[in-house]
Design an enzyme around this catalytic site. Structure first.
Site, PDB file in Angstrom:
ATOM      1  N   CYS A   2     -20.043 -27.203  53.129  1.00 12.63           N
ATOM      2  CA  CYS A   2     -20.699 -27.738  54.377  1.00 12.63           C
ATOM      3  C   CYS A   2     -21.325 -26.792  55.197  1.00 12.63           C
ATOM      4  CB  CYS A   2     -20.049 -28.634  55.188  1.00 12.63           C
ATOM      5  SG  CYS A   2     -19.319 -30.156  54.601  1.00 12.63           S
ATOM      6  N   ARG A  27     -23.994 -23.954  50.583  1.00 15.13           N
ATOM      7  CA  ARG A  27     -22.761 -24.472  50.973  1.00 15.13           C
ATOM      8  C   ARG A  27     -22.255 -25.912  50.541  1.00 15.13           C
ATOM      9  NH1 ARG A  27     -20.056 -20.890  54.021  1.00 15.13           N
ATOM     10  NH2 ARG A  27     -18.652 -22.297  54.930  1.00 15.13           N
ATOM     11  N   TRP A  73     -21.145 -31.291  51.848  1.00 16.63           N
ATOM     12  CA  TRP A  73     -20.553 -31.384  50.534  1.00 16.63           C
ATOM     13  C   TRP A  73     -19.440 -32.210  50.903  1.00 16.63           C
ATOM     14  CZ3 TRP A  73     -15.710 -30.484  48.385  1.00 16.63           C
ATOM     15  CH2 TRP A  73     -15.448 -30.435  46.863  1.00 16.63           C
ATOM     16  N   ASN A  99     -17.364 -28.842  59.612  1.00 14.95           N
ATOM     17  CA  ASN A  99     -17.154 -28.080  58.072  1.00 14.95           C
ATOM     18  C   ASN A  99     -15.549 -28.197  58.177  1.00 14.95           C
ATOM     19  OD1 ASN A  99     -16.997 -26.676  55.913  1.00 14.95           O
ATOM     20  ND2 ASN A  99     -17.343 -24.805  56.887  1.00 14.95           N
ATOM     21  N   GLY A 100     -15.013 -28.883  57.187  1.00 13.11           N
ATOM     22  CA  GLY A 100     -13.520 -28.667  57.103  1.00 13.11           C
ATOM     23  C   GLY A 100     -13.141 -29.994  56.623  1.00 13.11           C
ATOM     24  N   GLU A 484     -15.402 -16.186  31.301  1.00  9.99           N
ATOM     25  CA  GLU A 484     -16.363 -16.104  32.585  1.00  9.99           C
ATOM     26  C   GLU A 484     -17.878 -16.824  31.940  1.00  9.99           C
ATOM     27  OE1 GLU A 484     -16.698 -16.145  35.657  1.00  9.99           O
ATOM     28  OE2 GLU A 484     -18.809 -15.491  36.296  1.00  9.99           O
ATOM     29  N   LYS A 488     -19.716 -19.899  33.221  1.00  7.37           N
ATOM     30  CA  LYS A 488     -20.964 -19.814  33.630  1.00  7.37           C
ATOM     31  C   LYS A 488     -21.908 -21.274  33.067  1.00  7.37           C
ATOM     32  CE  LYS A 488     -20.831 -18.072  36.723  1.00  7.37           C
ATOM     33  NZ  LYS A 488     -19.883 -17.532  37.409  1.00  7.37           N
ATOM     34  N   GLU A 491     -20.610 -24.519  34.537  1.00 10.86           N
ATOM     35  CA  GLU A 491     -21.071 -24.732  35.958  1.00 10.86           C
ATOM     36  C   GLU A 491     -22.549 -25.187  36.167  1.00 10.86           C
ATOM     37  OE1 GLU A 491     -18.932 -21.527  38.811  1.00 10.86           O
ATOM     38  OE2 GLU A 491     -20.210 -20.506  37.330  1.00 10.86           O
ATOM     39  N   HIS A 507      -5.021 -21.403  16.722  1.00 10.62           N
ATOM     40  CA  HIS A 507      -3.893 -22.404  17.382  1.00 10.62           C
ATOM     41  C   HIS A 507      -4.509 -23.629  17.934  1.00 10.62           C
ATOM     42  CE1 HIS A 507      -0.997 -19.347  16.299  1.00 10.62           C
ATOM     43  NE2 HIS A 507      -1.707 -18.482  16.827  1.00 10.62           N
ATOM     44  N   LYS A 606     -20.582 -23.225  46.836  1.00  7.94           N
ATOM     45  CA  LYS A 606     -20.546 -21.624  46.667  1.00  7.94           C
ATOM     46  C   LYS A 606     -18.903 -21.060  47.661  1.00  7.94           C
ATOM     47  CE  LYS A 606     -22.084 -17.562  45.914  1.00  7.94           C
ATOM     48  NZ  LYS A 606     -21.905 -17.340  44.602  1.00  7.94           N
TER      49      LYS A 606
HETATM   50  C1  G6P Z   1     -16.493 -21.370  44.204  1.00  7.87           C
HETATM   51  C2  G6P Z   1     -17.765 -21.065  43.482  1.00  7.87           C
HETATM   52  C3  G6P Z   1     -17.465 -19.822  42.651  1.00  7.87           C
HETATM   53  C4  G6P Z   1     -16.341 -18.876  42.875  1.00  7.87           C
HETATM   54  C5  G6P Z   1     -15.076 -19.638  43.626  1.00  7.87           C
HETATM   55  C6  G6P Z   1     -14.118 -18.508  44.493  1.00  7.87           C
HETATM   56  O1  G6P Z   1     -16.011 -22.303  43.122  1.00  7.87           O
HETATM   57  O2  G6P Z   1     -18.701 -21.964  43.182  1.00  7.87           O
HETATM   58  O3  G6P Z   1     -18.720 -19.177  42.332  1.00  7.87           O
HETATM   59  O4  G6P Z   1     -16.026 -18.038  42.177  1.00  7.87           O
HETATM   60  O5  G6P Z   1     -15.453 -20.538  44.367  1.00  7.87           O
HETATM   61  O6  G6P Z   1     -14.938 -18.134  45.366  1.00  7.87           O
HETATM   62  P1  G6P Z   1     -14.652 -16.918  46.021  1.00  7.87           P
HETATM   63  O7  G6P Z   1     -15.631 -16.812  47.287  1.00  7.87           O
HETATM   64  O8  G6P Z   1     -13.062 -16.805  46.492  1.00  7.87           O
HETATM   65  O9  G6P Z   1     -14.839 -15.751  45.259  1.00  7.87           O
END
Ligand code: G6P
Length: 611
Positions: A2, A27, A73, A99-100, A484, A488, A491, A507, A606
């Protein structure tokens, strides 16, 4: 999670708020709204993106010099017009953006319903605004006092802004656990979740602390504690360039950020790797050097991509500094009564510096006496301020929801940290250290070279864009890179993908292999190269489709793999910084070809400020 933005001053508030909301859309982006105070208190809100809100209000009277906006969000209640913020109180004389999460909202709601308040949404936020209204009614007090008293009753996290029809020319805001920054202009004030909506108006900012209440009225900013004691605002200069938060000609922020990596990696090394003088520096650890040297254990806490950077650090620190490392999901760590002593160092990694689980893990480790070292990208963020010491990654603002340049900057800082600790502890020879320094210095150029693979990777993306599953394999330092790469892809393209240590394939995942299963294998020339080659054979024997990431000049794997992507060779220790690049590009191109919203993937945010 948010975004909130508010304005009070001499200009039209609505265009400033809408522009700010676009900047904060990373956000959250399932609905958006504004409240404008101009004699009347008007709330306009809409399900969808900020652009949907813009279209909706284009015909409305938005004339006002005081207002606030929100991009959501969803936590409580599905994304729809009713659940969008701002929320009115029952009398529609007060409005709030939030926000929260308010954890005790159900009990408060029941109580407020008994007092005659009515609710139109499923949100916890609407409870908050009615609580303020009820307190104001019961106590016949000012809006500011009602907000202050309400904060004593809510349990949870919040960054709120409140407007009241009865308090024209006034903004009240407060925070606990969710970020908030105030911009101070010439006779005007800005409030936002981060500084991006503010930068073109002023570079003077105040980061609001937990439990502080902000009152902006009569051209003055006042900050008070929850106990109603006046606080002296600490005004800081904002070091953020407008260019850094714009796309700069790229179609997406994610692509821009991928291509920024040669520079962002260099920035994260600046002043820390001094090759000429043969020095390594990291200001953040200076005061804690002995603690690092004598640490009995390092625990890394993080979430998402930052957790993957932590996994790379486990290899780095154990390898170079010979300190045992444990890497924990912050969300698990905080709830499992972990054993932590004063001789432990906890490294918290976070791009945003706001991730709620990571913050809570830090508080827990602190309470047990551990030294907390933070690695954050966002300057002045909550995590950066909650830690004992730390190092910024200096990657610049990362706007694309899928993290790219923050990851490589984190790995760079962690590499430097491991090298420094190895040097101080005497676990790395001078020759080896020097070799690594020289090699680290070449990484930005090698990343530039890896980025030249873009066109080839786009062709591979064409071939695999309709796949429904992907496997990513890597060993050693490349295992976290496999995780990673898979993350990606998931996501942003919504293709199911799993990362696996290559040898573990036998396994379980091997059962999935058939002629339809694409398998990305990171097989660069390192100590496990031969073994990964055997794993590729095993996949090939079962007709899996192999996309191999190899070191330049590899003669063996091209004969086995359907597609070969050659990256510049570097030391095994530094390879994640190079081998991750093609995986970022592959996920980007697949997502674009599938028509996905790369910068704002569904359901993701994010900055995850709720647990
Ligand atoms: C969310 C974001 C990711 C990020 C993760 C941790 O899931 O979409 O891209 O890696 O949070 O966020 P941070 O800001 O703590 O690295």
């Amino acid at each position: 999670m948010c975004g909130i933005v508010a304005y009070l001053g001499h200009r039209e508030a609505c265009p400033i708020i809408l522009k700010g909301l676009h900047r904060l859309e990373y956000r959250g982006y399932d609905s958006a709204g504004v409240a404008l105070l101009n004699g009347d208190l008007n709330v306009y809100k809409k399900k969808g993106k900020v652009s949907d809100l813009e279209a909706y209000i284009s015909e409305k009277d938005t004339h006002a010099t005081v207002g606030m906006g929100h991009t959501r969000w969803a936590t409580h209640g599905e994304p729809n017009d009713e659940n969008a913020h701002p929320h009115y109180s029952t009398s529609e004389r007060i409005a709030i953006i939030h926000n929260g999460i308010i954890e005790n909202y159900a009990a408060l709601k029941t109580h407020l319903q008994q007092q005659g308040h009515t609710f139109h949404s499923d949100t916890d936020t609407e409870v908050f605004v009615n609580l303020i209204e009820e307190i104001q009614k019961q106590n016949s007090c000012s809006l500011e006092e009602a907000v202050r008293l309400a904060l004593h009753e809510v349990v949870g996290a919040y960054a709120i802004v409140v407007l009241s029809k009865d308090a024209p020319n006034q903004l009240i805001a407060a925070r606990k656990g969710s970020p908030m920054v105030i911009g101070i202009g010439d006779g005007e004030f800005f409030i936002a979740s981060d500084a991006t909506p503010i930068i073109e108006y002023t570079n003077e900012v105040v980061y609001v602390n937990d439990y502080e209440i902000v009152v902006i009225r009569d051209g003055q900013l006042e900050i008070r504690s929850k106990e109603d004691v006046s606080q002296i605002p600490y005004i800081q200069k904002l070091e953020l360039e407008l260019d850094s938060i714009e796309k700069g000609g790229y179609p997406h922020f994610m692509l821009k950020e991928i291509f920024e990596q040669p520079r962002s990696i260099l920035d994260s090394m600046r002043g820390r790797l001094e090759l000429g003088a043969g020095h390594l520096n990291m200001g953040g650890i200076r005061a804690y050097e002995q603690k690092f040297i004598n640490a009995q254990r390092i625990i890394i806490v993080a979430c998402g991509t930052s957790w993957h950077a932590g996994l790379v650090a486990e290899y780095l620190i154990e390898d170079l500094a010979r300190i045992p490392v444990e890497v924990e999901y912050a969300s698990e760590f905080r709830y499992r009564n972990p054993i932590i002593t004063e001789r432990d160092i906890v490294i918290a990694i976070s791009q945003s510096g706001e991730t709620a689980d990571t913050l809570a893990a830090i508080e827990l480790a602190k309470s047990k006496g551990a030294t907390i070292f933070g690695i954050c990208n966002v300057v002045g963020s909550s995590i950066a301020r909650a830690t004992d010491a730390g190092a910024y990654t200096h990657a610049g603002p990362e706007i694309g929801v899928a993290s790219t340049k923050a990851f490589t900057a984190q790995v760079t800082v962690l590499t430097l940290l491991a090298m420094i600790m190895g040097q101080k502890r005497g676990t790395i020879t001078d020759t080896k250290l020097r070799e690594l320094m020289v090699e680290l210095d070449t990484i930005p150029a090698k990343v530039t070279k890896a980025l030249e693979l873009d066109a080839q990777i786009q062709e591979i993306a064409e071939e695999f864009k309709d796949a429904t599953n992907f496997l990513y394999l890597g060993r050693g330092y490349n295992f976290p890179v496999a995780l990673e790469g898979a993350l990606k892809l998931k996501e942003i393209s919504y293709i199911h993908a799993e990362g696996y240590p290559a040898a573990e394939m036998k396994h379980g995942p091997i059962a999935l292999i058939d002629e339809n299963m694409p398998m990305v294998v990171i097989a660069t020339r390192d100590s496990s190269y031969e073994k990964v080659v055997s794993n590729i054979q095993e996949v090939k024997a079962r007709k899996g489709r192999i996309i191999a990431i190899v070191s330049e000049g590899d003669k063996v794997i091209p004969a086995m793999a359907e597609y070969v992507i050659e990256v510049p060779h570097t030391s095994e220790v530094l390879m994640p910084l190079v081998s991750v690049i093609p995986l970022q590009l592959l996920s980007y191109h697949i997502a674009v070809l599938r028509g996905c919203n790369v910068d704002q993937p569904r359901n993701l945010a994010k900055s995850v400020t709720v647990e």
